[in-house]
Scaffold this active site. Structure first.
Site, PDB file in Angstrom:
ATOM      1  N   ASP A  83      -4.450   6.724   1.896  1.00 34.90           N
ATOM      2  CA  ASP A  83      -4.248   7.543   3.050  1.00 34.90           C
ATOM      3  C   ASP A  83      -5.848   8.084   3.681  1.00 34.90           C
ATOM      4  O   ASP A  83      -6.926   8.195   3.021  1.00 34.90           O
ATOM      5  CB  ASP A  83      -3.511   8.581   2.776  1.00 34.90           C
ATOM      6  CG  ASP A  83      -2.087   8.440   2.782  1.00 34.90           C
ATOM      7  OD1 ASP A  83      -1.746   7.325   2.669  1.00 34.90           O
ATOM      8  OD2 ASP A  83      -1.304   9.240   2.684  1.00 34.90           O
ATOM      9  N   HIS A 227      -6.759   7.937  -1.846  1.00 35.07           N
ATOM     10  CA  HIS A 227      -7.244   8.240  -0.727  1.00 35.07           C
ATOM     11  C   HIS A 227      -8.627   7.553  -0.466  1.00 35.07           C
ATOM     12  O   HIS A 227      -9.406   7.861  -1.229  1.00 35.07           O
ATOM     13  CB  HIS A 227      -7.429   9.692  -0.452  1.00 35.07           C
ATOM     14  CG  HIS A 227      -6.193  10.801  -0.289  1.00 35.07           C
ATOM     15  ND1 HIS A 227      -5.386  10.779  -1.605  1.00 35.07           N
ATOM     16  CD2 HIS A 227      -5.484  11.135   0.775  1.00 35.07           C
ATOM     17  CE1 HIS A 227      -4.350  11.759  -1.118  1.00 35.07           C
ATOM     18  NE2 HIS A 227      -4.275  11.695   0.268  1.00 35.07           N
TER      19      HIS A 227
HETATM   20 ZN    ZN Z   1      -3.319  12.431   4.511  1.00 36.71          ZN
END
Ligand code: ZN
Length: 274
Positions: A83, A227
């Site tokens: 993400d 991430h």
């Molecule tokens: Zn996020």
């Protein structure tokens, strides 16, 4: 791995039973402040309220619409998801690792970051699955439907502009869905996605901690969350070096344990076939 709902319902029942038991104890000792039925009802009310709040917020929400977070399968397959990118230099480093390992993953990109790194976004989309992660990465849980729709739409536009593709997947920032978020995503032709295991790598723990958290929590049909960016920040504020350092080992150990790797749509197909 148990479905989290099992735990929620257990907690709900425990709270209700707790209320009833408390009432019983108080009554038995003759010091009942309130009647047994009142306390039992209070327990049930608290449980129902807690359940509703949980289902409003959880990344695995089911009350207002389906959120895909794992495939029901015993096959040793995992979907790696990343993400908050694209973010130089981490997204590029990740692409190299995934290419080297022959793995396709799923990236939930933030529109604002896509505008800053359109070529990197396109490079990701050329080999991997790309999903929408809004335009500015806000908390949407309590946002009005119009604001939600605007965030999703601007995210779609940014990704389409950079990659030529329109995402069919959406993951809400910060993990908390609300009914208006799920319906807005559905209106725009996107399925909502959560995850089954994350390493809380937004707090930048050491890479060995990231690795052990993922490997400890992952199972057949699992969806991992890591991430490659941070909110709408760019390097150097967005430091994902610990995450990138953990990814190769995570992949090697999963492979050694017989795991294969799927994109989210492939994982959804597997779930549907099961
Ligand atoms: Zn996020």
């Amino acid at each position: 791995m148990k479905h989290p709902r099992t735990h929620v319902w257990k907690a709900a029942v425990a709270t209700a039973v707790g209320g009833a038991a408390l009432a019983g104890v108080r009554t038995a000792t003759g010091r009942a402040v309130r009647s047994a039925p009142t306390l039992a009802a209070a327990g049930t009310g608290m449980a129902a309220g807690g359940l509703l709040a949980y289902e409003w917020l959880t990344p695995r929400s089911w009350l207002y619409g389906p959120v895909f977070w794992h495939a029901r399968t015993s096959e040793r397959v995992v979907a790696l998801t990343f993400d908050d990118g694209p973010c130089h230099p981490y997204t590029g480093q990740l692409l190299e690792i995934l290419d080297h390992e022959g793995i396709r993953a799923t990236f939930f990109q933030v529109g604002n970051n896509v505008i800053r790194e359109p070529n990197l976004s396109a490079e990701v989309a050329s080999r991997h699955e790309v999903g929408n992660h809004t335009f500015t990465h806000p908390h949407l849980t309590w946002s009005r439907p119009g604001k939600v729709r605007e965030e999703l739409l601007r995210g779609q536009e940014a990704i389409h502009e950079a990659t030529g593709t329109l995402p069919h997947l959406f993951r809400v920032p910060h993990g908390w869905y609300g009914p208006q978020v799920i319906s807005a995503a559905g209106d725009l032709g996107m399925r909502c996605v959560g995850w089954s295991v994350t390493a809380w790598d937004w707090d930048r723990p050491p890479s060995d901690v990231i690795q052990s958290r993922i490997l400890h929590g992952v199972g057949p049909g699992g969806v991992t969350l890591l991430h490659d960016g941070q909110d709408t920040d760019a390097f150097p504020k967005a430091d994902r070096s610990h995450t990138i350092a953990a990814v190769s080992d995570i992949i090697h150990i999963l492979k050694a344990n017989g795991y294969g790797f799927l994109t989210l749509p492939e994982m959804m197909d597997l779930d549907g076939a099961g």
